[in-house]
Motif scaffolding. Sequence first.
Motif, PDB file in Angstrom:
ATOM      1  N   MET A   1       0.827  -1.214   0.000  1.00  0.00           N
ATOM      2  CA  MET A   1       0.000   0.000   0.000  1.00  0.00           C
ATOM      3  C   MET A   1       0.856   1.257   0.000  1.00  0.00           C
ATOM      4  O   MET A   1       0.587   2.219  -0.698  1.00  0.00           O
ATOM      5  CB  MET A   1      -0.922  -0.044   1.227  1.00  0.00           C
ATOM      6  CG  MET A   1      -1.817   1.193   1.375  1.00  0.00           C
ATOM      7  SD  MET A   1      -1.048   2.456   2.386  1.00  0.00           S
ATOM      8  CE  MET A   1      -2.335   3.679   2.342  1.00  0.00           C
ATOM      9  N   PHE A   2       1.967   1.232   0.808  1.00  0.00           N
ATOM     10  CA  PHE A   2       2.788   2.436   0.879  1.00  0.00           C
ATOM     11  C   PHE A   2       3.443   2.759  -0.443  1.00  0.00           C
ATOM     12  O   PHE A   2       3.622   3.914  -0.811  1.00  0.00           O
ATOM     13  CB  PHE A   2       3.854   2.306   1.966  1.00  0.00           C
ATOM     14  CG  PHE A   2       4.878   3.401   1.863  1.00  0.00           C
ATOM     15  CD1 PHE A   2       4.537   4.697   2.188  1.00  0.00           C
ATOM     16  CD2 PHE A   2       6.142   3.154   1.364  1.00  0.00           C
ATOM     17  CE1 PHE A   2       5.454   5.716   2.055  1.00  0.00           C
ATOM     18  CE2 PHE A   2       7.055   4.170   1.233  1.00  0.00           C
ATOM     19  CZ  PHE A   2       6.704   5.450   1.597  1.00  0.00           C
ATOM     20  N   SER A   3       3.809   1.713  -1.205  1.00  0.00           N
ATOM     21  CA  SER A   3       4.465   1.976  -2.481  1.00  0.00           C
ATOM     22  C   SER A   3       3.582   2.851  -3.366  1.00  0.00           C
ATOM     23  O   SER A   3       4.054   3.802  -3.974  1.00  0.00           O
ATOM     24  CB  SER A   3       4.770   0.655  -3.187  1.00  0.00           C
ATOM     25  OG  SER A   3       5.347   0.895  -4.446  1.00  0.00           O
ATOM     26  N   ASP A   4       2.274   2.525  -3.433  1.00  0.00           N
ATOM     27  CA  ASP A   4       1.363   3.342  -4.237  1.00  0.00           C
ATOM     28  C   ASP A   4       1.257   4.740  -3.676  1.00  0.00           C
ATOM     29  O   ASP A   4       1.266   5.736  -4.403  1.00  0.00           O
ATOM     30  CB  ASP A   4      -0.024   2.696  -4.288  1.00  0.00           C
ATOM     31  CG  ASP A   4      -0.010   1.396  -5.065  1.00  0.00           C
ATOM     32  OD1 ASP A   4       0.923   1.212  -5.859  1.00  0.00           O
ATOM     33  OD2 ASP A   4      -0.923   0.571  -4.872  1.00  0.00           O
ATOM     34  N   LEU A   5       1.126   4.846  -2.351  1.00  0.00           N
ATOM     35  CA  LEU A   5       1.002   6.155  -1.711  1.00  0.00           C
ATOM     36  C   LEU A   5       2.245   6.991  -1.960  1.00  0.00           C
ATOM     37  O   LEU A   5       2.163   8.189  -2.266  1.00  0.00           O
ATOM     38  CB  LEU A   5       0.776   5.973  -0.206  1.00  0.00           C
ATOM     39  CG  LEU A   5       0.748   7.237   0.648  1.00  0.00           C
ATOM     40  CD1 LEU A   5      -0.447   8.100   0.246  1.00  0.00           C
ATOM     41  CD2 LEU A   5       0.657   6.886   2.130  1.00  0.00           C
ATOM     42  N   ARG A 173      -1.770   2.770  11.606  1.00  0.00           N
ATOM     43  CA  ARG A 173      -2.238   2.791  10.218  1.00  0.00           C
ATOM     44  C   ARG A 173      -1.157   3.353   9.301  1.00  0.00           C
ATOM     45  O   ARG A 173      -0.419   4.267   9.671  1.00  0.00           O
ATOM     46  CB  ARG A 173      -3.502   3.647  10.100  1.00  0.00           C
ATOM     47  CG  ARG A 173      -4.678   3.143  10.905  1.00  0.00           C
ATOM     48  CD  ARG A 173      -5.311   1.937  10.265  1.00  0.00           C
ATOM     49  NE  ARG A 173      -5.806   2.238   8.917  1.00  0.00           N
ATOM     50  CZ  ARG A 173      -6.464   1.364   8.144  1.00  0.00           C
ATOM     51  NH1 ARG A 173      -6.673   0.128   8.590  1.00  0.00           N
ATOM     52  NH2 ARG A 173      -6.891   1.718   6.948  1.00  0.00           N
ATOM     53  N   PRO A 174      -1.035   2.821   8.072  1.00  0.00           N
ATOM     54  CA  PRO A 174       0.044   3.259   7.169  1.00  0.00           C
ATOM     55  C   PRO A 174      -0.186   4.655   6.603  1.00  0.00           C
ATOM     56  O   PRO A 174      -1.320   5.094   6.402  1.00  0.00           O
ATOM     57  CB  PRO A 174       0.004   2.210   6.060  1.00  0.00           C
ATOM     58  CG  PRO A 174      -1.414   1.738   6.042  1.00  0.00           C
ATOM     59  CD  PRO A 174      -1.875   1.764   7.475  1.00  0.00           C
ATOM     60  N   GLY A 175       0.917   5.333   6.347  1.00  0.00           N
ATOM     61  CA  GLY A 175       0.846   6.665   5.758  1.00  0.00           C
ATOM     62  C   GLY A 175       2.216   7.132   5.320  1.00  0.00           C
ATOM     63  O   GLY A 175       3.145   6.330   5.149  1.00  0.00           O
ATOM     64  N   ALA A 176       2.358   8.426   5.153  1.00  0.00           N
ATOM     65  CA  ALA A 176       3.624   9.015   4.726  1.00  0.00           C
ATOM     66  C   ALA A 176       3.785  10.376   5.372  1.00  0.00           C
ATOM     67  O   ALA A 176       2.797  11.023   5.749  1.00  0.00           O
ATOM     68  CB  ALA A 176       3.670   9.146   3.199  1.00  0.00           C
ATOM     69  N   ARG A 191       0.305  12.381   6.230  1.00  0.00           N
ATOM     70  CA  ARG A 191      -0.899  11.888   5.566  1.00  0.00           C
ATOM     71  C   ARG A 191      -1.031  10.389   5.813  1.00  0.00           C
ATOM     72  O   ARG A 191      -0.070   9.642   5.654  1.00  0.00           O
ATOM     73  CB  ARG A 191      -0.842  12.165   4.067  1.00  0.00           C
ATOM     74  CG  ARG A 191      -2.097  11.725   3.320  1.00  0.00           C
ATOM     75  CD  ARG A 191      -2.010  12.032   1.836  1.00  0.00           C
ATOM     76  NE  ARG A 191      -2.049  13.461   1.553  1.00  0.00           N
ATOM     77  CZ  ARG A 191      -2.156  13.965   0.319  1.00  0.00           C
ATOM     78  NH1 ARG A 191      -2.225  13.149  -0.730  1.00  0.00           N
ATOM     79  NH2 ARG A 191      -2.169  15.274   0.148  1.00  0.00           N
ATOM     80  N   TRP A 192      -2.238   9.976   6.171  1.00  0.00           N
ATOM     81  CA  TRP A 192      -2.460   8.561   6.469  1.00  0.00           C
ATOM     82  C   TRP A 192      -3.922   8.210   6.258  1.00  0.00           C
ATOM     83  O   TRP A 192      -4.761   9.084   6.009  1.00  0.00           O
ATOM     84  CB  TRP A 192      -2.016   8.232   7.876  1.00  0.00           C
ATOM     85  CG  TRP A 192      -2.929   8.680   8.998  1.00  0.00           C
ATOM     86  CD1 TRP A 192      -3.788   7.895   9.724  1.00  0.00           C
ATOM     87  CD2 TRP A 192      -3.064   9.999   9.543  1.00  0.00           C
ATOM     88  NE1 TRP A 192      -4.437   8.647  10.670  1.00  0.00           N
ATOM     89  CE2 TRP A 192      -4.009   9.940  10.585  1.00  0.00           C
ATOM     90  CE3 TRP A 192      -2.469  11.238   9.243  1.00  0.00           C
ATOM     91  CZ2 TRP A 192      -4.384  11.057  11.328  1.00  0.00           C
ATOM     92  CZ3 TRP A 192      -2.837  12.362   9.985  1.00  0.00           C
ATOM     93  CH2 TRP A 192      -3.781  12.258  11.015  1.00  0.00           C
ATOM     94  N   GLN A 193      -4.217   6.899   6.347  1.00  0.00           N
ATOM     95  CA  GLN A 193      -5.584   6.413   6.237  1.00  0.00           C
ATOM     96  C   GLN A 193      -6.070   5.926   7.594  1.00  0.00           C
ATOM     97  O   GLN A 193      -5.691   4.833   8.036  1.00  0.00           O
ATOM     98  CB  GLN A 193      -5.673   5.287   5.205  1.00  0.00           C
ATOM     99  CG  GLN A 193      -5.593   5.768   3.763  1.00  0.00           C
ATOM    100  CD  GLN A 193      -6.080   4.714   2.791  1.00  0.00           C
ATOM    101  OE1 GLN A 193      -5.313   3.867   2.362  1.00  0.00           O
ATOM    102  NE2 GLN A 193      -7.362   4.771   2.443  1.00  0.00           N
TER     103      GLN A 193
END
Length: 349
Positions: A1-5, A173-176, A191-193
């Motif tokens: 998921m992080f790769s796309d984000l 939760r994953p984010g950047a 930014r995260w979900q």
Amino acid sequence: MFSDLDQQLAATLKQRAGGDVDPAPIVAHARDHGRRLRRRRRGLIAGGMAAACAALTVAVLAVPPGRTPDDAVVPAAAFRLPEASGQPGAIARPEDVGADPGVVHFSADALVSGADSATWRAGRGIESVEFRGPTGQARFALARSEASLDGLQQTLSSAGRPQPPTAVLVGGRPGAAWFDPSGDQKLWFVRWQPADGLWAQLDSYAATRDDAIGVAGRVRFDDAQRCVVPFRLESLPPGGRLLECSVTLGDSERRPFIDGSLVVGDGSGRWLTVRAQLVTNGYEARSGDLVAGDYRARRQGSDVLEMVVEPCVVEAFLKGWGNGYAESDGLVVLGGYRPARDFGRPDTW
């Protein structure tokens, strides 16, 4: 998921860094700022008004008159919106976020405590709170898509050199996260979900990435509040409906309201903004020759109508902040302006 984000964020940052700048919003905000300055010279002022316009960039936070850095921290309750009874938080119903201009589907007590003012917004796909005070300034935004967050204008000062994002976790939760230099400090973007179907972003000044992530983790998504302003609009153009609510609250127990706006529009993309701001006792209203229901309004330039309905100056923005409505439409909307009886009690608005 992080790769796309990571790829999406990097592409967005690169595009913004080298893309053309649309001058229209900048001109509109500059003109609005000029109008504010002229009003200040005439005595139109409400404590903390500079924070009421989220589009103005603020680099230095000053301690407001009557307060010192040693004053007691203003409790978060001073900036809290009325409870939205029966409404779920964002986690329970992600699809409701940004869809109802009357509801904010998160709470941020731990963020706004100690601020001087807080501006809440809901509608048109976004929910947010922006606050400022002696200890700092930040904005939190919540949406159902990354595109909605990408479309937000940056409101905090920085050098305009965003660095590449790195992967982070916020509340598990994953984010950047990435930063932009800003003088002696850094403006961090996290930014995260918070849940599937939701995207959140916090812009804040912080010394380190971990500090910024810690602040982001203070937002709660299991609560809902009503976005309220101390007035109603009872006359709308044909097909018009409420699209967005915005209200700025201050730290005064007697008069917490600073300013508020309602955006009205229709399915064709037309919209206009009605904004009410508190005025001081010494402000002298200029007479108007336009009829707006029971009120008298005047033109303020070619794109703004203004009238005074105590205790506020009320404006209708037809262009710049809006698109497609005529002066006659603005007069119809202003004619339906109905102020609340008690500007000191948001729970009654």
